[in-house]
Each structure stands twice: as structure tokens, then as C-alpha cells.
Write a protein that holds these residues in place. Sequence first.
Motif, PDB file in Angstrom:
ATOM      1  N   SER A  61      -6.857   1.386   5.115  1.00 44.97           N
ATOM      2  CA  SER A  61      -5.485   2.307   4.866  1.00 44.97           C
ATOM      3  C   SER A  61      -5.575   2.832   5.954  1.00 44.97           C
ATOM      4  O   SER A  61      -4.884   3.802   5.975  1.00 44.97           O
ATOM      5  CB  SER A  61      -6.765   2.970   4.447  1.00 44.97           C
ATOM      6  OG  SER A  61      -8.573   2.580   4.875  1.00 44.97           O
ATOM      7  N   ALA A  62      -6.368   3.350   7.027  1.00 48.29           N
ATOM      8  CA  ALA A  62      -5.791   3.406   8.811  1.00 48.29           C
ATOM      9  C   ALA A  62      -3.959   3.149   8.725  1.00 48.29           C
ATOM     10  O   ALA A  62      -3.519   4.299   9.186  1.00 48.29           O
ATOM     11  CB  ALA A  62      -6.893   3.282  10.000  1.00 48.29           C
ATOM     12  N   HIS A  63      -4.068   2.478   8.571  1.00 46.05           N
ATOM     13  CA  HIS A  63      -2.321   1.714   8.893  1.00 46.05           C
ATOM     14  C   HIS A  63      -1.390   2.451   7.845  1.00 46.05           C
ATOM     15  O   HIS A  63      -0.342   2.241   8.722  1.00 46.05           O
ATOM     16  CB  HIS A  63      -2.413   0.095   8.826  1.00 46.05           C
ATOM     17  CG  HIS A  63      -3.549   0.044  10.254  1.00 46.05           C
ATOM     18  ND1 HIS A  63      -4.918  -0.196  10.901  1.00 46.05           N
ATOM     19  CD2 HIS A  63      -2.373  -0.343  11.710  1.00 46.05           C
ATOM     20  CE1 HIS A  63      -4.315  -1.232  11.779  1.00 46.05           C
ATOM     21  NE2 HIS A  63      -3.407  -1.141  12.164  1.00 46.05           N
ATOM     22  N   ALA A  64      -2.346   2.185   6.704  1.00 49.98           N
ATOM     23  CA  ALA A  64      -1.056   3.503   5.918  1.00 49.98           C
ATOM     24  C   ALA A  64      -0.553   4.614   6.527  1.00 49.98           C
ATOM     25  O   ALA A  64       0.336   4.821   6.222  1.00 49.98           O
ATOM     26  CB  ALA A  64      -1.903   3.683   4.777  1.00 49.98           C
ATOM     27  N   VAL A  65      -1.340   5.318   7.480  1.00 53.55           N
ATOM     28  CA  VAL A  65      -1.517   6.538   7.864  1.00 53.55           C
ATOM     29  C   VAL A  65      -0.439   5.897   9.504  1.00 53.55           C
ATOM     30  O   VAL A  65       0.606   6.571   9.376  1.00 53.55           O
ATOM     31  CB  VAL A  65      -2.758   6.966   8.448  1.00 53.55           C
ATOM     32  CG1 VAL A  65      -2.437   8.373   8.924  1.00 53.55           C
ATOM     33  CG2 VAL A  65      -3.270   7.856   7.251  1.00 53.55           C
ATOM     34  N   LEU A 119       0.819  -1.277  -0.489  1.00 53.34           N
ATOM     35  CA  LEU A 119      -0.338  -0.074   0.259  1.00 53.34           C
ATOM     36  C   LEU A 119       0.777   1.558  -0.045  1.00 53.34           C
ATOM     37  O   LEU A 119       2.006   0.633   0.263  1.00 53.34           O
ATOM     38  CB  LEU A 119      -1.248   0.340   0.963  1.00 53.34           C
ATOM     39  CG  LEU A 119      -2.167  -1.198   1.531  1.00 53.34           C
ATOM     40  CD1 LEU A 119      -2.831  -0.964   2.499  1.00 53.34           C
ATOM     41  CD2 LEU A 119      -2.711  -1.199   0.327  1.00 53.34           C
ATOM     42  N   PRO A 120      -0.117   2.514  -0.726  1.00 57.09           N
ATOM     43  CA  PRO A 120       0.859   3.979  -0.433  1.00 57.09           C
ATOM     44  C   PRO A 120       1.303   3.860   1.158  1.00 57.09           C
ATOM     45  O   PRO A 120       0.419   3.725   2.065  1.00 57.09           O
ATOM     46  CB  PRO A 120       0.227   4.781  -1.381  1.00 57.09           C
ATOM     47  CG  PRO A 120      -1.190   4.031  -2.040  1.00 57.09           C
ATOM     48  CD  PRO A 120      -1.059   2.963  -1.009  1.00 57.09           C
ATOM     49  N   LEU A 121       2.238   4.634   1.934  1.00 61.18           N
ATOM     50  CA  LEU A 121       2.554   5.316   2.974  1.00 61.18           C
ATOM     51  C   LEU A 121       2.302   6.916   2.868  1.00 61.18           C
ATOM     52  O   LEU A 121       3.029   6.901   2.227  1.00 61.18           O
ATOM     53  CB  LEU A 121       4.070   5.177   2.878  1.00 61.18           C
ATOM     54  CG  LEU A 121       3.998   5.185   4.546  1.00 61.18           C
ATOM     55  CD1 LEU A 121       3.554   3.894   5.407  1.00 61.18           C
ATOM     56  CD2 LEU A 121       6.100   5.030   4.614  1.00 61.18           C
ATOM     57  N   TYR A 122       1.113   6.751   3.463  1.00 62.99           N
ATOM     58  CA  TYR A 122       0.840   8.968   4.039  1.00 62.99           C
ATOM     59  C   TYR A 122       1.650   8.769   5.254  1.00 62.99           C
ATOM     60  O   TYR A 122       1.545   8.528   6.535  1.00 62.99           O
ATOM     61  CB  TYR A 122      -0.939   8.437   4.679  1.00 62.99           C
ATOM     62  CG  TYR A 122      -1.951   7.875   2.587  1.00 62.99           C
ATOM     63  CD1 TYR A 122      -0.895   8.801   1.621  1.00 62.99           C
ATOM     64  CD2 TYR A 122      -1.874   6.307   3.062  1.00 62.99           C
ATOM     65  CE1 TYR A 122      -1.869   8.180  -0.004  1.00 62.99           C
ATOM     66  CE2 TYR A 122      -2.162   6.696   1.411  1.00 62.99           C
ATOM     67  CZ  TYR A 122      -2.382   6.961   0.333  1.00 62.99           C
ATOM     68  OH  TYR A 122      -2.711   6.030  -0.919  1.00 62.99           O
ATOM     69  N   LEU A 173       7.652  -1.364   6.634  1.00 65.32           N
ATOM     70  CA  LEU A 173       8.452  -0.004   5.765  1.00 65.32           C
ATOM     71  C   LEU A 173       9.015  -0.748   4.989  1.00 65.32           C
ATOM     72  O   LEU A 173       9.934  -1.433   4.695  1.00 65.32           O
ATOM     73  CB  LEU A 173       8.407   1.186   6.620  1.00 65.32           C
ATOM     74  CG  LEU A 173       7.082   1.707   6.522  1.00 65.32           C
ATOM     75  CD1 LEU A 173       6.266   0.727   8.227  1.00 65.32           C
ATOM     76  CD2 LEU A 173       7.497   3.381   7.748  1.00 65.32           C
ATOM     77  N   ARG A 174       8.547  -0.156   3.717  1.00 69.41           N
ATOM     78  CA  ARG A 174       9.536  -0.363   2.375  1.00 69.41           C
ATOM     79  C   ARG A 174      10.351   0.739   2.106  1.00 69.41           C
ATOM     80  O   ARG A 174      10.031   2.648   2.738  1.00 69.41           O
ATOM     81  CB  ARG A 174       9.173  -0.394   1.112  1.00 69.41           C
ATOM     82  CG  ARG A 174       8.611  -2.332   1.788  1.00 69.41           C
ATOM     83  CD  ARG A 174       9.565  -2.894   1.547  1.00 69.41           C
ATOM     84  NE  ARG A 174       9.632  -4.022   1.565  1.00 69.41           N
ATOM     85  CZ  ARG A 174       9.528  -5.010   2.556  1.00 69.41           C
ATOM     86  NH1 ARG A 174      10.619  -4.882   3.133  1.00 69.41           N
ATOM     87  NH2 ARG A 174       8.934  -6.706   2.842  1.00 69.41           N
ATOM     88  N   ASP A 175      11.420   1.136   1.311  1.00 70.26           N
ATOM     89  CA  ASP A 175      12.354   2.189   0.976  1.00 70.26           C
ATOM     90  C   ASP A 175      11.789   3.118   0.134  1.00 70.26           C
ATOM     91  O   ASP A 175      12.574   4.320  -0.365  1.00 70.26           O
ATOM     92  CB  ASP A 175      14.189   2.230   0.779  1.00 70.26           C
ATOM     93  CG  ASP A 175      14.221   1.514   2.232  1.00 70.26           C
ATOM     94  OD1 ASP A 175      14.317   1.839   3.207  1.00 70.26           O
ATOM     95  OD2 ASP A 175      15.712   1.137   1.912  1.00 70.26           O
ATOM     96  N   ASN A 176      10.916   3.138  -0.915  1.00 66.71           N
ATOM     97  CA  ASN A 176      10.005   3.313  -2.151  1.00 66.71           C
ATOM     98  C   ASN A 176       9.024   4.125  -1.358  1.00 66.71           C
ATOM     99  O   ASN A 176       8.452   4.752  -2.632  1.00 66.71           O
ATOM    100  CB  ASN A 176       9.961   2.375  -3.081  1.00 66.71           C
ATOM    101  CG  ASN A 176       8.888   0.991  -2.234  1.00 66.71           C
ATOM    102  OD1 ASN A 176       8.329   1.387  -1.439  1.00 66.71           O
ATOM    103  ND2 ASN A 176       8.626   0.363  -3.375  1.00 66.71           N
ATOM    104  N   GLY A 177       8.590   4.155  -0.227  1.00 67.87           N
ATOM    105  CA  GLY A 177       7.593   4.826   0.288  1.00 67.87           C
ATOM    106  C   GLY A 177       6.234   4.682   0.062  1.00 67.87           C
ATOM    107  O   GLY A 177       5.158   5.177  -0.009  1.00 67.87           O
ATOM    108  N   ARG A 178       6.555   2.581   0.938  1.00 69.28           N
ATOM    109  CA  ARG A 178       5.561   2.098  -0.338  1.00 69.28           C
ATOM    110  C   ARG A 178       5.535   1.430   1.634  1.00 69.28           C
ATOM    111  O   ARG A 178       6.705   1.327   2.804  1.00 69.28           O
ATOM    112  CB  ARG A 178       5.066   1.514  -1.206  1.00 69.28           C
ATOM    113  CG  ARG A 178       5.038   2.091  -1.777  1.00 69.28           C
ATOM    114  CD  ARG A 178       5.152   0.993  -3.385  1.00 69.28           C
ATOM    115  NE  ARG A 178       3.333   0.454  -3.052  1.00 69.28           N
ATOM    116  CZ  ARG A 178       2.264   1.743  -3.689  1.00 69.28           C
ATOM    117  NH1 ARG A 178       2.640   2.776  -3.757  1.00 69.28           N
ATOM    118  NH2 ARG A 178       1.110   0.678  -3.559  1.00 69.28           N
ATOM    119  N   VAL A 179       4.430   0.995   2.272  1.00 65.05           N
ATOM    120  CA  VAL A 179       4.203  -0.385   3.180  1.00 65.05           C
ATOM    121  C   VAL A 179       3.451  -1.341   2.944  1.00 65.05           C
ATOM    122  O   VAL A 179       2.735  -1.179   2.053  1.00 65.05           O
ATOM    123  CB  VAL A 179       3.421   0.560   4.345  1.00 65.05           C
ATOM    124  CG1 VAL A 179       2.113   0.923   3.637  1.00 65.05           C
ATOM    125  CG2 VAL A 179       3.737  -0.154   5.751  1.00 65.05           C
TER     126      VAL A 179
END
Length: 268
Positions: free
Chosen positions: A212-216, A103-106, A246-252
Motif C-alpha cells: 500500500s505504501a508503494h501504491a503511493v 493496486l490503485p495508484l495514489y 505503472l499502467r495507463d488506467n491509473g493503477r500500478v
Amino acid sequence: MGLSCHCQDLDEDLHQRIATEMNLSETAFIRKLRPTDDFTTSSRFGLRWFTPANEVPLCGHATLASAAVLFHIKKNPNSVLTFVTLSGELKTRQEKDHIVLDLPLYSTYPQALQEVEELIKAATGDMKVQDLRYSPDTKKLLVRLSDAYERSVLEELQVGAQSFLSAEKTGKVKGLILTLKGKSNGKDKGHDFYSRYFAPWYGVLEDPVTGSAHAVLSSYWSEQLGKKEMLAFQCSRRGGELKISLRDNGRVEIAGQFSIVLKGNLTL
């Protein structure tokens, strides 16, 4: 709770009408991207999510449900399935008894209390709030309760989420996260943080387990704890554990367990 439906050529209004009738937090609709695609062999699909009231841009647990249906009901042999969504491409894979979501990381930013004070009081009463953050990308407000509280306090908190609709005056909040730092001792040691999530703006008073809440939350707690690998627990009535990386590409990557509880045909 996520419900996943295979759909092709559904009338646009039927998506919302079906989701309203199902009355779950989110109903996911999987579709083929090309007429020649097949649910049992293809690796890329379209995916949309609807609450009982609205279409939403991201839903983790209904994505997990969609992947579970394709992997375990349709016996799709691909190691990775990609979903084309309003939040871009989301990849899923199996890992033992878990499904892993990419998922995207916000990011979150400090939020002035006076702007949302009435909303915070509606959610927490007189409880002590330690930090307040806002995620503009997701329109989620993150409320961190004092570290002095135990997990049981968050679990037992009576929240009348319907009151949030009149208490929220800014028009910018569409989801409210209550979160608490995990304890390093006691019977619950191992969980880095706890949460509950409310989205009455989308017709969801409280969501059981929310990707989605956990992406935040992942962004916030990684910053607070200095960790990229975390274990979280959402303290809803049903509850659920999430493994976070968490990944280094801004995603989780968020991993959760699944259970197929119902199969059926919907007559339109």
C-alpha cells in the motif's frame, strides 16, 4: 509479514481478535463470495485485512500472501485471482517466482512543513528533508530525505515510531513513509528508490514490506524520475525488493517474491 486465513461465517469480532493474537503487521482473511464457491477452483474471493489494532482498507503483502496460499497450497489453476476488498477489486497473477498485484495508484500533494514539523523531527531527527508530500486517499505522509544520503543512512536510522502518536497533531496522518532516491552507481545501482514505512496508528511500529505504501511511492517517484518501470527496495530489518509498473488506467502493478513458511490449523 502477511498471514492468510481461510474464513467463512466467522463472527465479526473474531477477525480482530485473531489478528491481535497473531500480532503480525496484517492478517488477511479470505472468504467465499457464494456458498458454492471453492478455494481450489473459484477465481473471485472476498478479502479483508486486520492489523493487531484495526481493520485497514488496503494491504499489499497480505494480499500477496493470500494469492500465494491459493496458488500454491490450494493449487488453484486460474491464471488471475480477483479479490473483492474495501479498496475495490484487486487482481493477482503469477509470474515465474513472483506474484503480481494490481493496486490503485495514489497521488501525493505538497505538505506544509509547519503542520507536521514535530512528527518529522520525531521520525528523522536533524536529517535534511528534501520533499514532503501527503496522500489524502491513504492518509500517508511521504518524507523524502536529501539525495545526499546513502541507502545505509536510511537503513541505520533509529526510529521510535511509538512517539509518532503524540507528535502527530493534525489527526490526518495514519502512516509515515521515509524514502530516498536510489544511486546510479555503486553496489546498489538498479534500485530507483528506497523506503521504510511506519504505522503505529494501526499498531504497526514498522512494516517489513508494504504494497500500500508503494501504491503511493510509485506515483511520487514516477513523477520525479519520469519512469513507469521501476525497481524499489524497502529497507526494513527483513527488507524486500519490489518490481513496479505503472499502467495507463491509473493503477500500478507491484511484483514481489513469496515464501510459505508455516501451515497450521487455528482452534477457536
